[in-house]
Design a protein around this motif. Structure first.
Motif, PDB file in Angstrom:
ATOM      1  N   ALA A 199       0.813   0.004  -5.593  1.00  0.00           N
ATOM      2  CA  ALA A 199      -0.484   0.526  -5.155  1.00  0.00           C
ATOM      3  C   ALA A 199      -1.295   1.053  -6.336  1.00  0.00           C
ATOM      4  O   ALA A 199      -2.512   0.826  -6.419  1.00  0.00           O
ATOM      5  CB  ALA A 199      -0.266   1.638  -4.126  1.00  0.00           C
ATOM      6  N   HIS A 200      -0.614   1.725  -7.267  1.00  0.00           N
ATOM      7  CA  HIS A 200      -1.314   2.245  -8.450  1.00  0.00           C
ATOM      8  C   HIS A 200      -1.877   1.100  -9.281  1.00  0.00           C
ATOM      9  O   HIS A 200      -3.037   1.157  -9.729  1.00  0.00           O
ATOM     10  CB  HIS A 200      -0.350   3.072  -9.298  1.00  0.00           C
ATOM     11  CG  HIS A 200      -0.952   3.607 -10.562  1.00  0.00           C
ATOM     12  ND1 HIS A 200      -1.843   4.662 -10.570  1.00  0.00           N
ATOM     13  CD2 HIS A 200      -0.812   3.219 -11.859  1.00  0.00           C
ATOM     14  CE1 HIS A 200      -2.229   4.895 -11.816  1.00  0.00           C
ATOM     15  NE2 HIS A 200      -1.618   4.036 -12.614  1.00  0.00           N
ATOM     16  N   LEU A 215      -8.594  -4.144  -0.426  1.00  0.00           N
ATOM     17  CA  LEU A 215      -7.888  -2.908  -0.700  1.00  0.00           C
ATOM     18  C   LEU A 215      -8.832  -1.726  -0.526  1.00  0.00           C
ATOM     19  O   LEU A 215      -9.960  -1.740  -0.994  1.00  0.00           O
ATOM     20  CB  LEU A 215      -7.339  -2.921  -2.126  1.00  0.00           C
ATOM     21  CG  LEU A 215      -6.491  -1.722  -2.531  1.00  0.00           C
ATOM     22  CD1 LEU A 215      -5.178  -1.721  -1.762  1.00  0.00           C
ATOM     23  CD2 LEU A 215      -6.210  -1.734  -4.031  1.00  0.00           C
ATOM     24  N   GLY A 216      -8.361  -0.706   0.169  1.00  0.00           N
ATOM     25  CA  GLY A 216      -9.178   0.468   0.431  1.00  0.00           C
ATOM     26  C   GLY A 216      -9.814   0.458   1.796  1.00  0.00           C
ATOM     27  O   GLY A 216     -10.169   1.504   2.337  1.00  0.00           O
ATOM     28  N   LEU A 258      -8.436  -3.084  -9.359  1.00  0.00           N
ATOM     29  CA  LEU A 258      -9.707  -3.002  -8.643  1.00  0.00           C
ATOM     30  C   LEU A 258     -10.738  -2.256  -9.483  1.00  0.00           C
ATOM     31  O   LEU A 258     -11.902  -2.643  -9.566  1.00  0.00           O
ATOM     32  CB  LEU A 258      -9.491  -2.298  -7.302  1.00  0.00           C
ATOM     33  CG  LEU A 258     -10.625  -2.367  -6.274  1.00  0.00           C
ATOM     34  CD1 LEU A 258     -10.836  -3.794  -5.817  1.00  0.00           C
ATOM     35  CD2 LEU A 258     -10.300  -1.476  -5.074  1.00  0.00           C
ATOM     36  N   GLY A 259     -10.295  -1.175 -10.128  1.00  0.00           N
ATOM     37  CA  GLY A 259     -11.198  -0.390 -10.959  1.00  0.00           C
ATOM     38  C   GLY A 259     -11.676  -1.126 -12.191  1.00  0.00           C
ATOM     39  O   GLY A 259     -12.747  -0.824 -12.734  1.00  0.00           O
ATOM     40  N   HIS A 281      -4.911  -0.543  -7.519  1.00  0.00           N
ATOM     41  CA  HIS A 281      -6.142   0.243  -7.636  1.00  0.00           C
ATOM     42  C   HIS A 281      -6.680   0.195  -9.068  1.00  0.00           C
ATOM     43  O   HIS A 281      -7.901   0.206  -9.278  1.00  0.00           O
ATOM     44  CB  HIS A 281      -5.890   1.691  -7.209  1.00  0.00           C
ATOM     45  CG  HIS A 281      -5.873   1.882  -5.722  1.00  0.00           C
ATOM     46  ND1 HIS A 281      -4.722   1.814  -4.968  1.00  0.00           N
ATOM     47  CD2 HIS A 281      -6.879   2.101  -4.831  1.00  0.00           C
ATOM     48  CE1 HIS A 281      -5.018   2.008  -3.685  1.00  0.00           C
ATOM     49  NE2 HIS A 281      -6.312   2.175  -3.580  1.00  0.00           N
ATOM     50  N   TRP A 282      -5.780   0.163 -10.055  1.00  0.00           N
ATOM     51  CA  TRP A 282      -6.228   0.009 -11.448  1.00  0.00           C
ATOM     52  C   TRP A 282      -6.946  -1.326 -11.615  1.00  0.00           C
ATOM     53  O   TRP A 282      -8.018  -1.387 -12.224  1.00  0.00           O
ATOM     54  CB  TRP A 282      -5.023   0.075 -12.394  1.00  0.00           C
ATOM     55  CG  TRP A 282      -5.391  -0.280 -13.802  1.00  0.00           C
ATOM     56  CD1 TRP A 282      -5.929   0.527 -14.760  1.00  0.00           C
ATOM     57  CD2 TRP A 282      -5.294  -1.589 -14.416  1.00  0.00           C
ATOM     58  NE1 TRP A 282      -6.168  -0.173 -15.921  1.00  0.00           N
ATOM     59  CE2 TRP A 282      -5.786  -1.471 -15.739  1.00  0.00           C
ATOM     60  CE3 TRP A 282      -4.831  -2.823 -13.973  1.00  0.00           C
ATOM     61  CZ2 TRP A 282      -5.826  -2.555 -16.615  1.00  0.00           C
ATOM     62  CZ3 TRP A 282      -4.882  -3.903 -14.844  1.00  0.00           C
ATOM     63  CH2 TRP A 282      -5.367  -3.769 -16.150  1.00  0.00           C
ATOM     64  N   ARG A 319       0.823  -1.208   0.000  1.00  0.00           N
ATOM     65  CA  ARG A 319       0.000   0.000   0.000  1.00  0.00           C
ATOM     66  C   ARG A 319       0.861   1.264   0.000  1.00  0.00           C
ATOM     67  O   ARG A 319       0.383   2.342  -0.363  1.00  0.00           O
ATOM     68  CB  ARG A 319      -0.910   0.020   1.237  1.00  0.00           C
ATOM     69  CG  ARG A 319      -1.966  -1.101   1.257  1.00  0.00           C
ATOM     70  CD  ARG A 319      -2.697  -1.123   2.596  1.00  0.00           C
ATOM     71  NE  ARG A 319      -3.689  -2.187   2.665  1.00  0.00           N
ATOM     72  CZ  ARG A 319      -5.002  -1.990   2.713  1.00  0.00           C
ATOM     73  NH1 ARG A 319      -5.476  -0.755   2.692  1.00  0.00           N
ATOM     74  NH2 ARG A 319      -5.824  -3.013   2.782  1.00  0.00           N
TER      75      ARG A 319
END
Length: 323
Positions: A181-182, A251-252, A188-189, A185-186, A175
């Protein structure tokens, strides 16, 4: 419409005009089609090569259009013959590829499934990604190289677009690593699932629960990997993965401190690792943090326990049920 048969649009126009105006002169055809006489001559040459025009017996020096039921039917027949030949050649090539793949599979079976070097690993990962239909499970311990993450992005995006489920497990320390981390998150998106935990199983990729890739050397995953398809080994890897996944945090989401001890998940795992006799460096590697960070965590724990040494901290932690 006749372009699919290899006829240019201008030649089609001239051919249609010759059918509509039999016996018309070059100048007349040019005026009717809005072309120059030289362009009509070029079109007649093209039509002649395709046997769609012939010399006129009634008008010497002029050409006549061959009836479409004859000329175009012959063109279609030639195209069909060429297509059949190409299909036969393609079938032969496909059989050759199948033999080559079978030979390679037999070679791998005879010589084991050890993949040496990052190129061999990436090649196998690409094969596994193309063959997946349902699910990809992966555990990513340690810091991920930016170039490795970039190389994974197209395959992950393609798999997710096909409806494949992707679950990825990272260490909590990731994290704080910008590139990892980037990417997380990508992912996850894009519809993937991502969780983190203080420690995760060694790096592994499991595809459709029928094939897996694990590193030969966990300390250097770029050296090589072992390709696994044996059900017994796969079952053990999947069980280990699911246990880690079920205790990880999405995550998050925040990772709450233990209400009984006040310890963070990382601190709890650090105490457990050091209690087994690991050094700061080794424990830090397992957690994906530096030895200096390990020292900071231990200083905080010792302060809360009121201990003046690590030995005393270990005793008090055990007495209070922290271990």
């Amino acid at each position: 419409m006749l372009e699919a048969l290899g006829l240019s649009a201008r030649a089609c126009q001239v051919y249609q005009a010759m059918l509509d105006l039999p016996g018309e002169s070059i100048d007349g055809l040019a005026a009717h089609c809005g072309l120059l006489p030289g362009q009509v001559h070029d079109s007649l040459d093209e039509l002649g090569e395709l046997m769609l025009v012939r010399a006129s017996a009634e008008h010497p020096g002029r050409m006549r259009a061959v009836d479409p039921s004859i000329g175009l039917a012959d063109m279609v027949a030639r195209q069909e013959a060429e297509l059949a030949a190409r299909q036969a050649a393609l079938a032969t090539s496909r059989a050759a590829v199948a033999r080559m793949v079978a030979d390679r599979a037999e070679h791998r079976s005879a010589h084991g499934e050890r993949l040496l070097g990052i190129d061999a690993i990436q090649h196998r990962l690409e094969q596994m990604g193309r063959s997946t239909h349902r699910e990809v499970l992966s555990s990513q311990a340690g810091v991920q190289r930016p170039e490795d993450l970039d190389a994974s992005r197209p395959a992950d995006a393609e798999a997710l677009a096909r409806g494949v489920t992707i679950r990825t497990l990272y260490q909590d320390s990731s994290r704080h690593h910008p590139h990892t981390a980037h990417y997380a998150h990508w992912l996850l998106g894009q519809g993937g699932e991502v969780r983190t935990a203080p420690t995760v199983p060694q790096r592994v990729v499991i595809v459709d629960r029928s094939q897996a890739l694990v590193p030969i050397d966990p300390e250097d995953t770029r050296k090589g990997a072992l390709y696994v398809t044996e059900p017994g080994i796969l079952s053990a890897l999947i069980d280990l993965y699911e246990q880690a996944w079920n205790t990880a945090v999405p995550l998050g989401a925040t990772t709450p401190d233990d209400p009984a001890t006040g310890l963070t998940p990382t601190e709890s795992e650090l105490l457990r690792l050091l209690g087994t006799g690991l050094t700061d460096d080794t424990a830090g590697q397992r957690l994906g943090i530096s030895a200096r960070t390990v020292g900071r965590h231990m200083a905080s724990i010792m302060e809360r326990l009121g201990a003046s040494s690590r030995f005393e901290a270990g005793l008090k932690a055990a007495q209070q049920g922290w271990l």
